[in-house]
Design an enzyme around this catalytic site. Structure first.
Site, PDB file in Angstrom:
ATOM      1  CB  CYS A 129      -0.866   0.031   1.255  1.00  0.00           C
ATOM      2  SG  CYS A 129      -1.836  -1.445   1.488  1.00  0.00           S
ATOM      3  NE  ARG A 166       4.508   1.801  -1.010  1.00  0.00           N
ATOM      4  CZ  ARG A 166       5.295   1.764   0.051  1.00  0.00           C
ATOM      5  NH1 ARG A 166       6.422   2.426   0.027  1.00  0.00           N
ATOM      6  NH2 ARG A 166       4.970   1.076   1.117  1.00  0.00           N
ATOM      7  CD1 TRP A 208       0.078  -5.400  -3.721  1.00  0.00           C
ATOM      8  CD2 TRP A 208       0.123  -6.424  -1.733  1.00  0.00           C
ATOM      9  NE1 TRP A 208       0.677  -6.621  -3.896  1.00  0.00           N
ATOM     10  CE2 TRP A 208       0.715  -7.274  -2.695  1.00  0.00           C
ATOM     11  CE3 TRP A 208       0.032  -6.865  -0.416  1.00  0.00           C
ATOM     12  CZ2 TRP A 208       1.219  -8.524  -2.376  1.00  0.00           C
ATOM     13  CZ3 TRP A 208       0.535  -8.118  -0.097  1.00  0.00           C
ATOM     14  CH2 TRP A 208       1.127  -8.930  -1.076  1.00  0.00           C
ATOM     15  CG  ASN A 267       0.361   2.221   3.672  1.00  0.00           C
ATOM     16  OD1 ASN A 267      -0.698   2.242   3.062  1.00  0.00           O
ATOM     17  ND2 ASN A 267       1.484   2.724   3.195  1.00  0.00           N
ATOM     18  N   GLY A 268      -0.414  -1.252   6.309  1.00  0.00           N
ATOM     19  CA  GLY A 268      -0.036  -2.196   7.364  1.00  0.00           C
ATOM     20  C   GLY A 268      -1.161  -3.182   7.607  1.00  0.00           C
ATOM     21  CD  GLU A 287      19.871 -10.253  -7.226  1.00  0.00           C
ATOM     22  OE1 GLU A 287      19.349 -10.905  -6.303  1.00  0.00           O
ATOM     23  OE2 GLU A 287      19.396  -9.188  -7.663  1.00  0.00           O
ATOM     24  CE  LYS A 308      16.412  -8.655  -9.638  1.00  0.00           C
ATOM     25  NZ  LYS A 308      17.036  -8.492  -8.375  1.00  0.00           N
ATOM     26  CD  GLU A 359      12.477  -9.464  -8.830  1.00  0.00           C
ATOM     27  OE1 GLU A 359      11.653  -9.164  -7.974  1.00  0.00           O
ATOM     28  OE2 GLU A 359      13.682  -9.187  -8.736  1.00  0.00           O
ATOM     29  CG  HIS A 381      24.286 -34.270  -5.634  1.00  0.00           C
ATOM     30  ND1 HIS A 381      24.743 -35.482  -5.161  1.00  0.00           N
ATOM     31  CD2 HIS A 381      25.368 -33.508  -5.880  1.00  0.00           C
ATOM     32  CE1 HIS A 381      26.069 -35.440  -5.092  1.00  0.00           C
ATOM     33  NE2 HIS A 381      26.469 -34.252  -5.530  1.00  0.00           N
ATOM     34  CE  LYS A 386      12.565  -1.004  -5.004  1.00  0.00           C
ATOM     35  NZ  LYS A 386      13.507  -1.982  -5.596  1.00  0.00           N
TER      36      LYS A 386
HETATM   37  O1  M6R Z   1      13.740  -3.301   0.685  1.00  0.00           O
HETATM   38  P1  M6R Z   1      14.442  -4.618   0.921  1.00  0.00           P
HETATM   39  O2  M6R Z   1      15.859  -4.609   0.441  1.00  0.00           O
HETATM   40  O3  M6R Z   1      14.334  -5.096   2.326  1.00  0.00           O
HETATM   41  O4  M6R Z   1      13.660  -5.667   0.021  1.00  0.00           O
HETATM   42  C1  M6R Z   1      13.981  -7.026   0.094  1.00  0.00           C
HETATM   43  C2  M6R Z   1      13.316  -7.807  -1.005  1.00  0.00           C
HETATM   44  O5  M6R Z   1      11.923  -7.683  -0.941  1.00  0.00           O
HETATM   45  C3  M6R Z   1      13.775  -7.352  -2.386  1.00  0.00           C
HETATM   46  O6  M6R Z   1      15.161  -7.392  -2.514  1.00  0.00           O
HETATM   47  C4  M6R Z   1      13.140  -8.248  -3.474  1.00  0.00           C
HETATM   48  O7  M6R Z   1      13.648  -9.531  -3.394  1.00  0.00           O
HETATM   49  C5  M6R Z   1      13.367  -7.639  -4.853  1.00  0.00           C
HETATM   50  N1  M6R Z   1      12.136  -7.531  -5.558  1.00  0.00           N
HETATM   51  C6  M6R Z   1      14.285  -8.419  -5.711  1.00  0.00           C
HETATM   52  O8  M6R Z   1      14.498  -7.805  -6.938  1.00  0.00           O
END
Ligand code: M6R
Length: 612
Positions: free
Chosen positions: A2, A27, A74, A100-101, A487, A491, A494, A510, A607
């Site tokens: 949110c 977000r 959200w 929010n929350g 990583e 990427k 997502e 394995h 985000k």
């Molecule tokens: O704001 P933060 O670094 O705590 O966020 C952590 C993860 O939510 C964030 O890195 C997420 O995995 C990304 N979408 C990856 O690209």
């Protein structure tokens, strides 16, 4: 997650609120709404769907008020519908709230309110808030501002969970009330006007002076005044902080997407993060810390705790901490750490990494470590964010606002800062190693090495076209390269929705190798000369089984042929992910683009993950 925006001033609030919500779109959200204070009281306009759709609702043109609150939702409790969208009103329609929350005890509060004659229209947890405020306000029978503040304070004391809340009430047409706990909220201070937001970039075009609210701090805003209170309604003094981010850093500029812009901003982000922390032939300068040799010698274990990409950054630097500082280092997923009763002691040092500084699991893990007496360091990109408020020490990456959901420049800046921290520990411990000097020099050079990768991305673009129809992909490496494989796979999945897994190359045999068949892509990363032969052998095994291979390396490939090889510069294997990740970020980006997806706002993701 949110998003919240608020405005109080002389101008019409509606366009400012819509503009702020549009800036918060990154977000992730499923519905949006605004409420403004009109001459005859609060008016709301809300809908399921995009912020832009609010402009198609005829009522929006009637909003003339100069005080307003706004929200992107959200969904957590209740599906995305018009009714479940914020703002929510109390039964008498005199109090409007955006939130929010999550209110964890909302069922109990709803029951209490129902027993007192209140009715509920939505399935949200939020709707209890305006009704509870109204309940206490009526009960107090004091229609002064003090009476209303007492009603808010009593309501807040009843809430369990996390919240950032904006409140309007018809009895106080020139005021806005805000309060937070464990959910971000900042107040932007203008001239004759003030702004609220859950995220600095949304209001960066209006002001650079921000008040950062701490947990349970309540603010009463007027257009030219802000008063702060604690939960017992005692006044508190706060001074605004000046944020140096400029507006262009929160705009796309000439780029198609924020993600691409942020990939290209990495050299700058790293240079800014290094700043004066590294100077040639001098010890690391980390003014923010005051650690002694004795203290570092007393540490029983270092924990690096984070989520997603930030956790991958932690994995990348474990090698520096263990090999040079000889301190056992564990890297933990925050959502696991907080529930697994970790063996943290008062001699443990816990480092929490979070771009936003607002990730709910990371905050909870930090609180747990503190409760066990450990020393804590927060590493964040956002000044005054929750983890920096909570930790004993804070270090900032200076990557500028990261808007795309897929984290890129935050990751490379986090590794840079964590590496600097590791070298600082080693130097303080009196470790003298040539390799440490080399890493320092290479950190200074890495921005221009990234610029070299970014100069020509054509081979990556071509390979991306070959991958768009794929359903599965594998990322492999050994040692530090296996961390960057994680990583790269994250990427890809997502933003392209291609299922991708990362493996330590030696683990393929394995189990996962059973999935290798004709045409499956295997991405290999090789930057460690001591391990490259092994990874080459593992890649040969998948080639034999029909895989097509995309390799990122700075090593001699011993005459083995791969489908594509992206050459990167020589770099110390202690920090190589900072460079080797760049082609992987671009590969994911181009695949997502080729598939016509929304690169910056991938489905189901947010985000900043401010709920568990
Ligand atoms: O704001 P933060 O670094 O705590 O966020 C952590 C993860 O939510 C964030 O890195 C997420 O995995 C990304 N979408 C990856 O690209």
């Amino acid at each position: 997650m949110c998003g919240i925006v608020g405005y109080i001033g002389k101008k019409k609030a509606e366009p400012i609120l819509i503009n702020g919500l549009l800036r918060l779109e990154y977000r992730g959200y499923d519905s949006a709404g605004i409420a403004t204070m009109e001459e005859d009281g609060i008016k709301t306009v809300k809908n399921k769907g995009r912020v832009a759709c609010l402009l198609d609702i005829p009522e929006i043109d009637k909003l003339e008020g100069t005080v307003g609150i706004a929200h992107t939702r959200w969904a957590t409790h209740g599906k995305p519908t018009d009714i479940n969208s914020h703002p929510h009103l109390d039964n008498k329609k005199t109090t409007a709230v955006v939130h929010n929350g999550i209110i964890e005890n909302y069922i109990e509060l709803k029951e209490f309110l129902k027993n007192n004659g209140y009715e509920f229209l939505s399935q949200t947890d939020t709707e209890v808030i305006p009704n509870l405020i109204n309940y206490y306000y009526e009960k107090e029978n004091d229609k002064t501002e003090n009476g209303f503040l007492r009603a808010i304070s009593k309501t807040i004391k009843d809430l369990k969970g996390s919240f950032a809340i904006e409140v309007l009430n018809n009895d106080f047409k020139d005021k806005m009330f805000v309060i937070r706990k464990d959910s971000p909220l900042v107040i932007g201070k203008g001239e004759g006007e003030n702004y609220i937001s859950s995220d600095i970039p949304a209001i960066l075009s209006f002001t650079r002076d921000f008040y950062l609210l701490e947990d349970y701090e309540l603010a009463v805003l007027e257009k030219d005044n802000i008063e702060f209170y604690n939960l017992d309604l005692q006044k508190i003094e706060k001074t605004p902080k000046n944020i140096t981010w400029d507006m262009s850093s929160a705009e796309k500029g000439d780029y198609d997407d924020f993600m691409l812009k942020e990939i290209y901003e990495q050299p700058k982000a790293i240079r800014e993060t290094i700043g004066a922390r590294i100077t040639k032939n001098q010890k690391i300068n980390l003014d923010e810390l005051d650690f002694t040799k004795e203290y570092l010698e007393s540490i029983d274990r270092i924990y690096i705790v984070a989520c997603g990409t930030a956790m991958h950054a932690g994995l990348a630097v474990r090698k520096i901490l263990e090999e040079f500082c000889k301190i056992q280092t564990e890297v933990d997923i925050a959502s696991e750490f907080r529930y697994r009763n970790p063996l943290v002691t008062k001699n443990s040092l816990c480092i929490f990494v979070s771009q936003s500084g607002e990730t709910a699991d990371t905050i909870a893990a930090l609180k747990l470590a503190k409760s066990k007496g450990a020393k804590t360091i927060a590493i964040s990109n956002v000044i005054g964010s929750s983890i920096t408020n909570e930790a004993d020490y804070s270090l900032y990456t200076h990557a500028g606002p990261e808007i795309a959901v897929a984290s890129t420049k935050a990751y490379t800046s986090q590794i840079v800062l964590l590496a600097i921290l590791g070298i600082y520990f080693a130097e303080t411990l009196g470790v003298v190693e040539k390799e440490l000097e080399k890493i320092k020099e290479e950190l200074l050079q890495v921005p221009s090495k990234i610029e070299d990768v970014l100069k020509d991305t054509s081979k990556i673009k071509v390979f991306a076209q070959k991958m768009i129809k794929e359903k599965n992909a594998f990322y492999v490496g050994r040692g530090i390269d296996s961390t960057v494989a994680m990583e790269g796979a994250l990427k890809l999945k997502e933003i392209s929705y291609i299922h991708s897994e990362s493996y330590s190359a030696g683990e393929l045999k394995h189990g996962a190798i059973a999935l290798i068949e004709n045409g499956v892509t295997v991405v290999g990363i090789m930057t460690d000369p001591d391990l490259k032969h092994k990874t080459i052998s593992n890649l040969q095994e998948v080639i034999t089984r029909g895989a097509k291979t995309f390799v990122v390396t700075n090593q001699d490939l011993e005459n083995v042929t791969f489908d594509e090889v992206i050459r990167i510069d020589e770099i110390s294997p202690y920090i190589s992910p900072i460079l080797s990740v760049v082609p992987l970020q671009l590969l994911a980006y181009y695949i997502s683009k080729e598939k016509g997806l929304d690169v910056d706002k991938p489905r189901n993701l947010a985000k900043s993950v401010t709920v568990e």
